[in-house]
Design a protein around this motif. Structure first.
Motif, PDB file in Angstrom:
ATOM      1  N   MET A 108      28.881 -24.780  37.862  1.00  0.00           N
ATOM      2  CA  MET A 108      29.982 -25.030  36.955  1.00  0.00           C
ATOM      3  C   MET A 108      30.669 -23.706  36.610  1.00  0.00           C
ATOM      4  SD  MET A 108      29.774 -27.029  33.399  1.00  0.00           S
ATOM      5  CE  MET A 108      30.953 -26.766  32.152  1.00  0.00           C
ATOM      6  N   ALA A 109      31.964 -23.677  36.687  1.00  0.00           N
ATOM      7  CA  ALA A 109      32.731 -22.465  36.397  1.00  0.00           C
ATOM      8  C   ALA A 109      32.865 -22.258  34.892  1.00  0.00           C
ATOM      9  CB  ALA A 109      34.105 -22.573  37.025  1.00  0.00           C
ATOM     10  N   THR A 110      32.816 -20.992  34.508  1.00  0.00           N
ATOM     11  CA  THR A 110      32.965 -20.656  33.094  1.00  0.00           C
ATOM     12  C   THR A 110      33.890 -19.456  32.927  1.00  0.00           C
ATOM     13  OG1 THR A 110      31.013 -19.235  33.158  1.00  0.00           O
ATOM     14  CG2 THR A 110      30.677 -21.491  32.427  1.00  0.00           C
ATOM     15  N   LEU A 111      34.455 -19.358  31.766  1.00  0.00           N
ATOM     16  CA  LEU A 111      35.293 -18.226  31.411  1.00  0.00           C
ATOM     17  C   LEU A 111      34.493 -17.369  30.433  1.00  0.00           C
ATOM     18  CD1 LEU A 111      38.152 -17.043  31.794  1.00  0.00           C
ATOM     19  CD2 LEU A 111      38.789 -18.214  29.692  1.00  0.00           C
ATOM     20  N   VAL A 112      34.183 -16.154  30.852  1.00  0.00           N
ATOM     21  CA  VAL A 112      33.405 -15.232  30.033  1.00  0.00           C
ATOM     22  C   VAL A 112      34.376 -14.294  29.319  1.00  0.00           C
ATOM     23  CG1 VAL A 112      31.632 -13.443  30.070  1.00  0.00           C
ATOM     24  CG2 VAL A 112      31.513 -15.357  31.682  1.00  0.00           C
ATOM     25  N   THR A 113      34.147 -14.059  28.026  1.00  0.00           N
ATOM     26  CA  THR A 113      35.046 -13.190  27.274  1.00  0.00           C
ATOM     27  C   THR A 113      34.331 -11.954  26.753  1.00  0.00           C
ATOM     28  OG1 THR A 113      34.678 -14.106  25.072  1.00  0.00           O
ATOM     29  CG2 THR A 113      36.299 -15.221  26.456  1.00  0.00           C
ATOM     30  N   ASN A 114      35.091 -10.887  26.630  1.00  0.00           N
ATOM     31  CA  ASN A 114      34.617  -9.640  26.046  1.00  0.00           C
ATOM     32  C   ASN A 114      35.350  -9.348  24.737  1.00  0.00           C
ATOM     33  OD1 ASN A 114      32.727  -8.789  28.066  1.00  0.00           O
ATOM     34  ND2 ASN A 114      34.476  -8.379  29.387  1.00  0.00           N
ATOM     35  N   ILE A 115      35.868 -10.374  24.111  1.00  0.00           N
ATOM     36  CA  ILE A 115      36.641 -10.180  22.878  1.00  0.00           C
ATOM     37  C   ILE A 115      35.806  -9.472  21.818  1.00  0.00           C
ATOM     38  CG2 ILE A 115      37.826 -11.321  20.972  1.00  0.00           C
ATOM     39  CD1 ILE A 115      38.545 -13.559  22.947  1.00  0.00           C
ATOM     40  N   LYS A 116      34.595  -9.940  21.624  1.00  0.00           N
ATOM     41  CA  LYS A 116      33.745  -9.373  20.580  1.00  0.00           C
ATOM     42  C   LYS A 116      33.521  -7.880  20.806  1.00  0.00           C
ATOM     43  CE  LYS A 116      29.640 -10.682  18.000  1.00  0.00           C
ATOM     44  NZ  LYS A 116      28.532 -11.642  17.952  1.00  0.00           N
ATOM     45  N   LYS A 117      33.266  -7.492  22.038  1.00  0.00           N
ATOM     46  CA  LYS A 117      33.057  -6.083  22.386  1.00  0.00           C
ATOM     47  C   LYS A 117      34.278  -5.243  22.008  1.00  0.00           C
ATOM     48  CE  LYS A 117      33.396  -3.626  26.557  1.00  0.00           C
ATOM     49  NZ  LYS A 117      33.299  -3.600  28.003  1.00  0.00           N
ATOM     50  N   TYR A 118      35.441  -5.718  22.379  1.00  0.00           N
ATOM     51  CA  TYR A 118      36.665  -4.970  22.087  1.00  0.00           C
ATOM     52  C   TYR A 118      36.990  -4.981  20.592  1.00  0.00           C
ATOM     53  CZ  TYR A 118      37.699  -3.971  26.911  1.00  0.00           C
ATOM     54  OH  TYR A 118      37.641  -3.468  28.185  1.00  0.00           O
ATOM     55  N   ARG A 119      36.699  -6.092  19.934  1.00  0.00           N
ATOM     56  CA  ARG A 119      36.917  -6.161  18.484  1.00  0.00           C
ATOM     57  C   ARG A 119      36.042  -5.155  17.758  1.00  0.00           C
ATOM     58  NH1 ARG A 119      35.253  -9.097  14.976  1.00  0.00           N
ATOM     59  NH2 ARG A 119      33.801 -10.405  16.127  1.00  0.00           N
ATOM     60  N   PHE A 120      34.764  -5.093  18.137  1.00  0.00           N
ATOM     61  CA  PHE A 120      33.844  -4.145  17.500  1.00  0.00           C
ATOM     62  C   PHE A 120      34.272  -2.714  17.762  1.00  0.00           C
ATOM     63  CE2 PHE A 120      29.734  -6.872  17.012  1.00  0.00           C
ATOM     64  CZ  PHE A 120      30.388  -7.639  16.060  1.00  0.00           C
ATOM     65  N   SER A 121      34.687  -2.413  18.983  1.00  0.00           N
ATOM     66  CA  SER A 121      35.153  -1.059  19.313  1.00  0.00           C
ATOM     67  C   SER A 121      36.355  -0.663  18.467  1.00  0.00           C
ATOM     68  CB  SER A 121      35.523  -0.965  20.792  1.00  0.00           C
ATOM     69  OG  SER A 121      34.382  -1.113  21.590  1.00  0.00           O
ATOM     70  N   ALA A 122      37.202  -1.632  18.174  1.00  0.00           N
ATOM     71  CA  ALA A 122      38.398  -1.374  17.365  1.00  0.00           C
ATOM     72  C   ALA A 122      38.134  -1.542  15.869  1.00  0.00           C
ATOM     73  CB  ALA A 122      39.520  -2.316  17.797  1.00  0.00           C
ATOM     74  N   GLU A 123      36.877  -1.884  15.519  1.00  0.00           N
ATOM     75  CA  GLU A 123      36.508  -2.141  14.119  1.00  0.00           C
ATOM     76  C   GLU A 123      37.458  -3.159  13.495  1.00  0.00           C
ATOM     77  OE1 GLU A 123      36.187   1.606  12.079  1.00  0.00           O
ATOM     78  OE2 GLU A 123      34.535   2.260  13.356  1.00  0.00           O
ATOM     79  N   MET A 124      37.651  -4.253  14.222  1.00  0.00           N
ATOM     80  CA  MET A 124      38.587  -5.296  13.822  1.00  0.00           C
ATOM     81  C   MET A 124      37.828  -6.581  13.510  1.00  0.00           C
ATOM     82  SD  MET A 124      41.778  -6.827  16.051  1.00  0.00           S
ATOM     83  CE  MET A 124      42.485  -5.207  16.287  1.00  0.00           C
ATOM     84  N   SER A 125      38.185  -7.222  12.423  1.00  0.00           N
ATOM     85  CA  SER A 125      37.554  -8.499  12.072  1.00  0.00           C
ATOM     86  C   SER A 125      38.166  -9.630  12.888  1.00  0.00           C
ATOM     87  CB  SER A 125      37.763  -8.791  10.584  1.00  0.00           C
ATOM     88  OG  SER A 125      39.129  -9.061  10.326  1.00  0.00           O
ATOM     89  N   GLN A 126      37.451 -10.732  12.913  1.00  0.00           N
ATOM     90  CA  GLN A 126      37.978 -11.922  13.578  1.00  0.00           C
ATOM     91  C   GLN A 126      39.269 -12.365  12.902  1.00  0.00           C
ATOM     92  OE1 GLN A 126      34.533 -14.431  13.161  1.00  0.00           O
ATOM     93  NE2 GLN A 126      33.884 -14.071  15.270  1.00  0.00           N
ATOM     94  N   ALA A 127      39.298 -12.282  11.588  1.00  0.00           N
ATOM     95  CA  ALA A 127      40.485 -12.697  10.838  1.00  0.00           C
ATOM     96  C   ALA A 127      41.690 -11.830  11.181  1.00  0.00           C
ATOM     97  CB  ALA A 127      40.205 -12.645   9.343  1.00  0.00           C
TER      98      ALA A 127
END
Length: 67
Positions: A1-20
């Motif tokens: 089954m194909a999936t889409l893997v994201t690195n959003i969390k990694k980049y958010r943490f590097s930028a010290e950015m909240s989800q909001a």
């Protein structure tokens, strides 16, 4: 089954950015970012490009499609 893997969390943490904050910058709800990070939601092409643009990286750095 194909999936889409994201690195959003990694980049958010590097930028010290909240989800909001990221949600606000791309015009979605915080819950959408949560679902993207946990793989429960696949973004539209526009949203994927908008997120990549926020972090100033190619879309392939944020999203990877795996079979």
């Amino acid at each position: 089954m194909a999936t889409l893997v994201t690195n959003i969390k990694k980049y958010r943490f590097s930028a010290e950015m909240s989800q909001a904050k990221l949600a606000d910058l791309v015009g979605v709800r915080r819950e959408t970012i949560v679902h993207l990070e946990t793989g429960k939601y696949n973004p539209s092409l526009k949203l994927a490009f908008d997120i990549a643009k926020i972090f100033n990286v190619p879309i392939e750095e944020i999203f990877t499609y795996r079979d």
